[in-house]
Scaffold this active site. Structure first.
Site, PDB file in Angstrom:
ATOM      1  N   TYR A 188      -2.994  -1.359  10.158  1.00  0.00           N
ATOM      2  CA  TYR A 188      -2.893  -1.733   8.748  1.00  0.00           C
ATOM      3  C   TYR A 188      -1.515  -1.387   8.198  1.00  0.00           C
ATOM      4  O   TYR A 188      -0.876  -2.192   7.516  1.00  0.00           O
ATOM      5  CB  TYR A 188      -3.983  -1.005   7.961  1.00  0.00           C
ATOM      6  CG  TYR A 188      -3.920  -1.229   6.479  1.00  0.00           C
ATOM      7  CD1 TYR A 188      -4.379  -2.408   5.907  1.00  0.00           C
ATOM      8  CD2 TYR A 188      -3.404  -0.243   5.627  1.00  0.00           C
ATOM      9  CE1 TYR A 188      -4.328  -2.613   4.533  1.00  0.00           C
ATOM     10  CE2 TYR A 188      -3.351  -0.434   4.260  1.00  0.00           C
ATOM     11  CZ  TYR A 188      -3.810  -1.622   3.715  1.00  0.00           C
ATOM     12  OH  TYR A 188      -3.743  -1.813   2.353  1.00  0.00           O
ATOM     13  N   SER A 247       0.848  -1.202   0.000  1.00  0.00           N
ATOM     14  CA  SER A 247       0.000   0.000   0.000  1.00  0.00           C
ATOM     15  C   SER A 247       0.873   1.237   0.000  1.00  0.00           C
ATOM     16  O   SER A 247       2.031   1.209   0.447  1.00  0.00           O
ATOM     17  CB  SER A 247      -0.889   0.001   1.243  1.00  0.00           C
ATOM     18  OG  SER A 247      -1.540   1.250   1.402  1.00  0.00           O
TER      19      SER A 247
END
Length: 249
Positions: A140, A127
């Site tokens: 996350y 990400s």
């Protein structure tokens, strides 16, 4: 004809990547927790198989059924948005089980056959939060940062055997189910004390200056698979590319 196994193909980046490689004439093994063949075009080159990357038996079964795997794309993941102090440790462990340990388990299952053939590519999808930290995504981010370091080390370790390990780093795509693939709602994870802080951040999510399309990620995976320059990172999407260039420059 080469075979690619992709995890997490029920939606978003994984689904578009499966479509992309099918269009290019590859054999595609599309895996998801609850298989739905109707999500992808009918093709003799496609197999849709069940996979839970947190279960060793499920991983072993899908790797055995897939046969020789030329490319592994670890895309399956869980998103979580909220204040860290309000995020239950049990849920953080669940995020790491999928985003971090699931990736590692898939790699361990596929590396031996690639090593024996002295060829193969592993693409780990992380990400853009690994390029620039984002508030309200601490758990996350940590799970994805772990895979960044893991993949960098793995790339050195496996190059000796002709295996390439690569990272694809997608930016923010409003059309994905990032915060919906969790059993906790965002509202559960924003205590009243964080409301004023969180409001402009969520407003930014709703009106992003730049975004990433699913096709951007599919194309970045394609580039990562075919690149032989030794490059490790492949940012995907205008926002991710901008963050990547800013950090590098």
């Amino acid at each position: 004809m080469q075979t690619i196994l992709i995890t997490g193909t029920s939606s978003g980046y994984g689904l578009e990547t499966a479509r992309h490689f099918l269009d290019k004439g590859w054999n595609v093994v599309a895996t998801m927790r609850r298989p739905d063949p109707t999500l992808l075009p009918t093709s003799p080159n496609l197999r849709v198989l069940p996979l839970d990357v947190t279960q060793d038996e499920s991983i072993a079964a899908v790797v055995a059924a897939a046969g020789p795997i030329d490319v592994l794309v670890n895309n399956a993941g869980i998103g979580v948005v909220g204040a860290f102090e309000a995020t239950p440790i049990a849920h953080i462990r669940k995020v790491f089980d999928t985003n971090t340990f699931g990736v590692m388990a898939m790699c361990q299952a596929v590396i031996p056959q690639m090593r024996e053939r002295c060829s193969g590519v592993i693409v780990n999808v992380t990400s853009s939060v690994t390029l620039a930290a984002m508030p309200l995504a601490a758990a996350y981010t940590a799970s994805k940062q772990a895979i960044e370091g893991f993949t960098g080390s793995l790339a050195h370790e496996l190059a000796h055997f002709g295996i390439r390990a690569r990272l694809v780093e997608p930016g923010y795509a409003p059309t994905t189910r990032f915060a919906q693939n969790s059993d906790l709602s965002v509202a559960d994870l924003i205590p009243p004390a964080y409301a004023d802080f969180a409001a402009p951040i969520f407003d930014g999510f709703a009106r992003p200056a730049m975004t990433t399309k699913e096709t951007d990620v599919a194309e970045a995976v394609w580039s990562a698979v075919h690149d032989r320059s030794g490059r490790l990172q492949f940012p995907a999407g205008a926002d991710a590319v901008a963050l990547f260039e800013a950090r590098r420059g």
